[in-house]
Design an enzyme around this catalytic site. Structure first.
Site, PDB file in Angstrom:
ATOM      1  N   PRO A   1     -43.497  52.165 -37.831  1.00  0.00           N
ATOM      2  CA  PRO A   1     -43.938  52.473 -39.007  1.00  0.00           C
ATOM      3  C   PRO A   1     -44.051  53.971 -39.464  1.00  0.00           C
ATOM      4  CG  PRO A   1     -45.632  50.912 -37.927  1.00  0.00           C
ATOM      5  CD  PRO A   1     -44.548  51.415 -37.030  1.00  0.00           C
ATOM      6  N   GLU A   2     -43.401  54.200 -40.497  1.00  0.00           N
ATOM      7  CA  GLU A   2     -43.102  55.666 -41.176  1.00  0.00           C
ATOM      8  C   GLU A   2     -44.339  55.839 -42.051  1.00  0.00           C
ATOM      9  OE1 GLU A   2     -38.932  56.239 -42.340  1.00  0.00           O
ATOM     10  OE2 GLU A   2     -38.446  54.727 -40.769  1.00  0.00           O
TER      11      GLU A   2
ATOM     12  N   HIS B   1     -53.471  40.979 -26.836  1.00  0.00           N
ATOM     13  CA  HIS B   1     -53.101  42.266 -27.323  1.00  0.00           C
ATOM     14  C   HIS B   1     -54.163  42.994 -28.238  1.00  0.00           C
ATOM     15  CE1 HIS B   1     -49.196  41.304 -25.117  1.00  0.00           C
ATOM     16  NE2 HIS B   1     -49.106  40.260 -25.820  1.00  0.00           N
TER      17      HIS B   1
ATOM     18  N   ARG C   1     -46.505  45.684 -28.349  1.00  0.00           N
ATOM     19  CA  ARG C   1     -45.724  46.273 -27.485  1.00  0.00           C
ATOM     20  C   ARG C   1     -46.192  47.774 -26.751  1.00  0.00           C
ATOM     21  NH1 ARG C   1     -39.857  47.085 -30.233  1.00  0.00           N
ATOM     22  NH2 ARG C   1     -39.593  47.637 -28.302  1.00  0.00           N
TER      23      ARG C   1
END
Length: 273
Positions: free
Chosen positions: A2-3, A91, A110
């Site tokens: 994500p930016e 997660h 991740r």
């Protein structure tokens, strides 16, 4: 990853979902296997704290509370969501149990994300924040003169320079490519060769591309989700990102793809000089 537009979209969504003056009844750590250890004192420090606001700095989320700042980075696949009872997922790393009965969950399959604690008064010296460059949407910080000074004398390709978080924050691989395309500048151009007139155009397009992406809720390539669970829509407006081998949307030339600064990059040899 994500930016800036994706993180800003999450920030705005969380602010809308949580409302004002929410109290953290309890913070429960489900697992600690993120890229950096989660501070052991985090649950105790934030127990009973009131969330006074949610800010973004670069690609970080900052939950301001009366007892410190919860610092969060989404990494590659991190998400925040409201998680009612029964909505436990693999997660899930952290649950914020709120005093009004709701529960906020941070999930990161991740595990490149981050949860950290910033003590009151130490934000400017925090190791993850202290060396960050100006915000691209801040017209007083990210200026043409600042960009030219950062590029002066550098033989490095321009694209990785504008992705350098010490030069300007939040401009990642997607939006660097899109801004350079609109500015008509090749991503492989040596940064030190950029002229002032070109820098003026590039700074303007960096701001425009980011603002348009924020308005579209960011870009969903694979995993990004807003706080409410929706994806973003700016990916439908990509002109060059991930389009190598396809025709340029402006001139029809086959777009070129190569690795620049360690990242896959696409540009038009005719439109970009």
């Amino acid at each position: 990853m994500p930016e800036l537009p994706e993180v800003e979209t999450v920030r705005a969504g969380l602010e809308l979902l949580l409302g004002q003056g929410v109290v953290i009844r309890e913070l429960v750590l489900q697992r600690g296997d993120l890229r950096a250890p989660i501070p052991r004192e985090l649950p105790q420090t934030l127990r009973g704290a009131t969330i006074t606001g949610i800010r973004r700095r670069a690609k970080y989320l900052l939950f301001d509370t009366t007892q410190g700042i919860l610092l969060s980075h989404l990494g590659m696949t991190g998400t925040w969501r409201l998680a009612p009872p029964g909505d436990e997922r693999s997660h899930d790393h952290c649950y914020l149990h709120l005093a009004d009965g709701r529960r906020l969950a941070f999930r990161d399959p991740r595990r490149f994300g981050l949860l950290d604690l910033v003590q009151p008064g130490s934000e400017a010296s925090h190791p993850r924040l202290k060396d960050l460059g100006p915000e691209p949407l801040d017209e007083t910080g990210f200026t043409v003169d600042h960009l030219l000074a950062s590029c002066r004398g550098r033989r490095q390709a321009l694209k990785p320079v504008i992705m350098d978080q010490q030069v300007v924050v939040g401009v990642g691989n997607i939006y660097a490519q899109e801004a350079l395309f609109r500015a008509g500048i090749r991503p492989t151009r040596a940064a030190g060769r950029m002229k002032r007139a070109e820098a003026i155009v590039l700074v303007g397009h960096i701001r425009t591309v980011l603002a348009e992406a924020i308005a579209a809720g960011g870009s969903t390539i694979s995993d990004f989700r807003q706080a409410g669970g929706d994806g973003g829509y700016f990916q439908h407006h990509f002109q060059v990102y991930d389009r190598a081998g396809q025709p340029c949307a402006v001139c029809g030339t086959c777009l070129t793809g190569a690795v620049v600064g360690g990242r896959g990059t696409t540009w038009c040899r005719r439109c970009q000089r």
